[in-house]
Motif scaffolding. Structure first.
Motif, PDB file in Angstrom:
ATOM      1  N   ILE A  15       8.972  13.361   8.991  1.00  0.00           N
ATOM      2  CA  ILE A  15       8.580  12.407   7.961  1.00  0.00           C
ATOM      3  C   ILE A  15       8.545  11.027   8.607  1.00  0.00           C
ATOM      4  O   ILE A  15       9.536  10.587   9.197  1.00  0.00           O
ATOM      5  CB  ILE A  15       9.564  12.410   6.778  1.00  0.00           C
ATOM      6  CG1 ILE A  15       9.629  13.807   6.161  1.00  0.00           C
ATOM      7  CG2 ILE A  15       9.148  11.373   5.742  1.00  0.00           C
ATOM      8  CD1 ILE A  15      10.725  13.959   5.129  1.00  0.00           C
ATOM      9  N   VAL A  16       7.394  10.367   8.531  1.00  0.00           N
ATOM     10  CA  VAL A  16       7.226   9.009   9.032  1.00  0.00           C
ATOM     11  C   VAL A  16       6.919   8.151   7.816  1.00  0.00           C
ATOM     12  O   VAL A  16       5.932   8.393   7.121  1.00  0.00           O
ATOM     13  CB  VAL A  16       6.083   8.925  10.052  1.00  0.00           C
ATOM     14  CG1 VAL A  16       5.876   7.493  10.510  1.00  0.00           C
ATOM     15  CG2 VAL A  16       6.358   9.828  11.246  1.00  0.00           C
ATOM     16  N   PHE A  17       7.787   7.184   7.533  1.00  0.00           N
ATOM     17  CA  PHE A  17       7.575   6.367   6.335  1.00  0.00           C
ATOM     18  C   PHE A  17       8.040   4.944   6.571  1.00  0.00           C
ATOM     19  O   PHE A  17       8.915   4.715   7.402  1.00  0.00           O
ATOM     20  CB  PHE A  17       8.282   7.006   5.126  1.00  0.00           C
ATOM     21  CG  PHE A  17       9.781   7.031   5.244  1.00  0.00           C
ATOM     22  CD1 PHE A  17      10.553   6.016   4.700  1.00  0.00           C
ATOM     23  CD2 PHE A  17      10.430   8.054   5.913  1.00  0.00           C
ATOM     24  CE1 PHE A  17      11.926   6.022   4.809  1.00  0.00           C
ATOM     25  CE2 PHE A  17      11.806   8.075   6.028  1.00  0.00           C
ATOM     26  CZ  PHE A  17      12.547   7.067   5.469  1.00  0.00           C
ATOM     27  N   PRO A  18       7.472   3.979   5.885  1.00  0.00           N
ATOM     28  CA  PRO A  18       6.259   4.160   5.083  1.00  0.00           C
ATOM     29  C   PRO A  18       5.064   4.387   6.002  1.00  0.00           C
ATOM     30  O   PRO A  18       5.058   3.951   7.141  1.00  0.00           O
ATOM     31  CB  PRO A  18       6.126   2.843   4.333  1.00  0.00           C
ATOM     32  CG  PRO A  18       6.821   1.833   5.198  1.00  0.00           C
ATOM     33  CD  PRO A  18       7.933   2.585   5.905  1.00  0.00           C
ATOM     34  N   ASN A  19       4.090   5.069   5.502  1.00  0.00           N
ATOM     35  CA  ASN A  19       2.880   5.343   6.265  1.00  0.00           C
ATOM     36  C   ASN A  19       1.719   5.310   5.283  1.00  0.00           C
ATOM     37  O   ASN A  19       1.538   6.260   4.550  1.00  0.00           O
ATOM     38  CB  ASN A  19       2.960   6.706   6.958  1.00  0.00           C
ATOM     39  CG  ASN A  19       1.892   6.902   8.007  1.00  0.00           C
ATOM     40  OD1 ASN A  19       1.063   6.038   8.224  1.00  0.00           O
ATOM     41  ND2 ASN A  19       1.920   8.053   8.649  1.00  0.00           N
ATOM     42  N   PRO A  20       1.000   4.196   5.189  1.00  0.00           N
ATOM     43  CA  PRO A  20       0.883   3.094   6.135  1.00  0.00           C
ATOM     44  C   PRO A  20       2.121   2.192   6.153  1.00  0.00           C
ATOM     45  O   PRO A  20       2.788   2.008   5.156  1.00  0.00           O
ATOM     46  CB  PRO A  20      -0.336   2.313   5.674  1.00  0.00           C
ATOM     47  CG  PRO A  20      -0.822   2.934   4.419  1.00  0.00           C
ATOM     48  CD  PRO A  20       0.014   4.112   4.114  1.00  0.00           C
ATOM     49  N   ALA A  21       2.383   1.652   7.346  1.00  0.00           N
ATOM     50  CA  ALA A  21       3.525   0.772   7.569  1.00  0.00           C
ATOM     51  C   ALA A  21       3.055  -0.673   7.664  1.00  0.00           C
ATOM     52  O   ALA A  21       1.896  -0.941   7.971  1.00  0.00           O
ATOM     53  CB  ALA A  21       4.230   1.167   8.857  1.00  0.00           C
ATOM     54  N   HIS A  22       4.006  -1.602   7.406  1.00  0.00           N
ATOM     55  CA  HIS A  22       3.711  -3.028   7.509  1.00  0.00           C
ATOM     56  C   HIS A  22       4.607  -3.683   8.563  1.00  0.00           C
ATOM     57  O   HIS A  22       4.121  -4.277   9.503  1.00  0.00           O
ATOM     58  CB  HIS A  22       3.898  -3.723   6.160  1.00  0.00           C
ATOM     59  CG  HIS A  22       3.044  -3.134   5.087  1.00  0.00           C
ATOM     60  ND1 HIS A  22       1.701  -3.375   4.987  1.00  0.00           N
ATOM     61  CD2 HIS A  22       3.346  -2.282   4.079  1.00  0.00           C
ATOM     62  CE1 HIS A  22       1.207  -2.710   3.947  1.00  0.00           C
ATOM     63  NE2 HIS A  22       2.188  -2.035   3.392  1.00  0.00           N
ATOM     64  N   ASP A  23       5.919  -3.573   8.380  1.00  0.00           N
ATOM     65  CA  ASP A  23       6.872  -4.237   9.265  1.00  0.00           C
ATOM     66  C   ASP A  23       7.738  -3.262  10.068  1.00  0.00           C
ATOM     67  O   ASP A  23       7.978  -3.468  11.237  1.00  0.00           O
ATOM     68  CB  ASP A  23       7.786  -5.158   8.465  1.00  0.00           C
ATOM     69  CG  ASP A  23       6.997  -6.282   7.801  1.00  0.00           C
ATOM     70  OD1 ASP A  23       6.102  -6.824   8.463  1.00  0.00           O
ATOM     71  OD2 ASP A  23       7.280  -6.598   6.641  1.00  0.00           O
TER      72      ASP A  23
END
Length: 85
Positions: A15-23
């Motif tokens: 699990i990669v989060f958040p995705n889309p990422a900002h910071d």
């Protein structure tokens, strides 16, 4: 978001989060790897960030599609990551 790529039997869910990422982006693994290594790769194959921590600061990167390699030399797999500013 659950991303699946080419993984060996050591990992059943990433699990990669958040995705889309900002910071920041956090990586969680369904099973613990003995040697965790995360490398953020540009679409051109450049190694941009390396971390032993499951949290990566992506605030300095431009919007676009990147890849997170998991494990030494990406042997555990690769996950697609979108960064939006």
């Amino acid at each position: 978001n659950v991303s699946t790529g080419l993984f060996d039997a050591e990992v059943d869910k990433v699990i990669v989060f958040p995705n889309p990422a900002h910071d920041y982006v956090r990586i969680e693994l369904g099973k613990t790897l003995l040697d965790k290594e995360f490398v953020l790769i540009s679409p051109l194959g450049e190694r941009l960030l390396e971390s032993k921590s499951a949290t990566m600061d992506v605030s300095q990167l431009s919007s676009g599609i990147y890849f997170v390699r998991i494990g030494p030399d990406g042997v555990q797999g690769t996950v697609r990551l979108v960064i939006e500013k």
